[in-house]
Motif scaffolding. Sequence first.
Motif, mmCIF file in Angstrom:
data_model
loop_
_atom_site.group_PDB
_atom_site.id
_atom_site.type_symbol
_atom_site.label_atom_id
_atom_site.label_comp_id
_atom_site.label_asym_id
_atom_site.label_seq_id
_atom_site.Cartn_x
_atom_site.Cartn_y
_atom_site.Cartn_z
ATOM 1 N N THR A 109 0.831 -1.202 0.000
ATOM 2 C CA THR A 109 0.000 0.000 0.000
ATOM 3 C C THR A 109 0.870 1.258 0.000
ATOM 4 N N ALA A 110 2.030 1.197 0.652
ATOM 5 C CA ALA A 110 2.960 2.331 0.605
ATOM 6 C C ALA A 110 3.541 2.487 -0.795
ATOM 7 N N CYS A 111 3.887 1.377 -1.428
ATOM 8 C CA CYS A 111 4.369 1.408 -2.808
ATOM 9 C C CYS A 111 3.336 2.041 -3.728
ATOM 10 N N PHE A 112 2.083 1.674 -3.532
ATOM 11 C CA PHE A 112 1.006 2.172 -4.389
ATOM 12 C C PHE A 112 0.911 3.694 -4.309
ATOM 13 N N THR A 113 0.870 4.221 -3.091
ATOM 14 C CA THR A 113 0.645 5.657 -2.930
ATOM 15 C C THR A 113 1.916 6.496 -3.040
ATOM 16 N N GLU A 114 3.045 5.949 -2.615
ATOM 17 C CA GLU A 114 4.272 6.745 -2.559
ATOM 18 C C GLU A 114 5.200 6.542 -3.747
ATOM 19 N N LEU A 127 -10.096 -9.623 -3.562
ATOM 20 C CA LEU A 127 -9.196 -8.926 -2.642
ATOM 21 C C LEU A 127 -8.711 -7.597 -3.225
ATOM 22 N N GLY A 128 -8.675 -7.520 -4.542
ATOM 23 C CA GLY A 128 -8.309 -6.256 -5.178
ATOM 24 C C GLY A 128 -9.341 -5.175 -4.922
ATOM 25 N N GLY A 129 -10.602 -5.572 -4.791
ATOM 26 C CA GLY A 129 -11.646 -4.608 -4.470
ATOM 27 C C GLY A 129 -11.534 -4.115 -3.051
ATOM 28 N N SER A 130 -11.296 -5.034 -2.117
ATOM 29 C CA SER A 130 -11.200 -4.619 -0.713
ATOM 30 C C SER A 130 -9.935 -3.818 -0.452
ATOM 31 N N VAL A 131 -8.802 -4.182 -1.064
ATOM 32 C CA VAL A 131 -7.580 -3.402 -0.825
ATOM 33 C C VAL A 131 -7.711 -2.009 -1.439
ATOM 34 N N SER A 132 -8.466 -1.887 -2.519
ATOM 35 C CA SER A 132 -8.706 -0.554 -3.098
ATOM 36 C C SER A 132 -9.441 0.329 -2.098
#
Length: 241
Positions: free
Chosen positions: A101-106, A132-137
């Motif tokens: 999630t840090a990789c995604f945003t940063e 799981l892609g829906g929930s992690v989004s």
Amino acid sequence: MTDSRYLKRTIIKEEIDSKHLGEKRSLRIYLPPGYNEVISYPVVYCQDGEEFFNFGRIATTANQLILDEDIDPFIIVGVEVDTSVRTAEYSPEGERYEAYTACFTEEIIPFVERNYPVRRTAQERILAGDSLGGSVSLHIAMKNRTLFSKIISLSGAYYEPSLKLIAAEHDLSNLSLYMIIGLQEDKFTNSFGTCNFVELNREAKKLLEERGAKVKYLEKDGQHLWGFWQKELPEALTYFL
């Protein structure tokens, strides 16, 4: 969609070097018909990027919506994932969840915004994912209110850890979700056991609405498969675009 206009797609493959994950991560970037670098575009970020392109046919769908349905052109970023570590990255209890999630945003978002003319407001960024892609989004959006406000959830995997994260929030009025679940997903078996995805999605919807989120929620005949989600993508994209 066999019309050649829909099949002439511009898809660029990129790769970033993620310090958070300690490895490279591949991206697929769809550029709309008539793409022009001096114009800015809304952007859809997809978890399971390879599957959204290969099985969801999202690029072909995007061409059709833009060319025939008067949808404003948009860019799609598919974030690929190694299926052997997918649960570890997408599940809130996974050992790679915080790093991903840090990789995604940063890392991923800044890379895209440095190299492509995408719009940079929460209203112009859409997160999309299946299972799981829906929930992690959703979880990424909840953790980053200034970055994201719109989520497409295709049969989201709202297991107990996800429901607890939603329940812990007090105000989710900035979020807008498009949620769809297949009625034949009431006994879906995977590594987590046999789960009733219909009930899990109903509970997630209830929790979200109680906290002020705007939810477009649909239940249709369908199974936990891309054959179902592919047919629902045009409506989901149109809802936000």
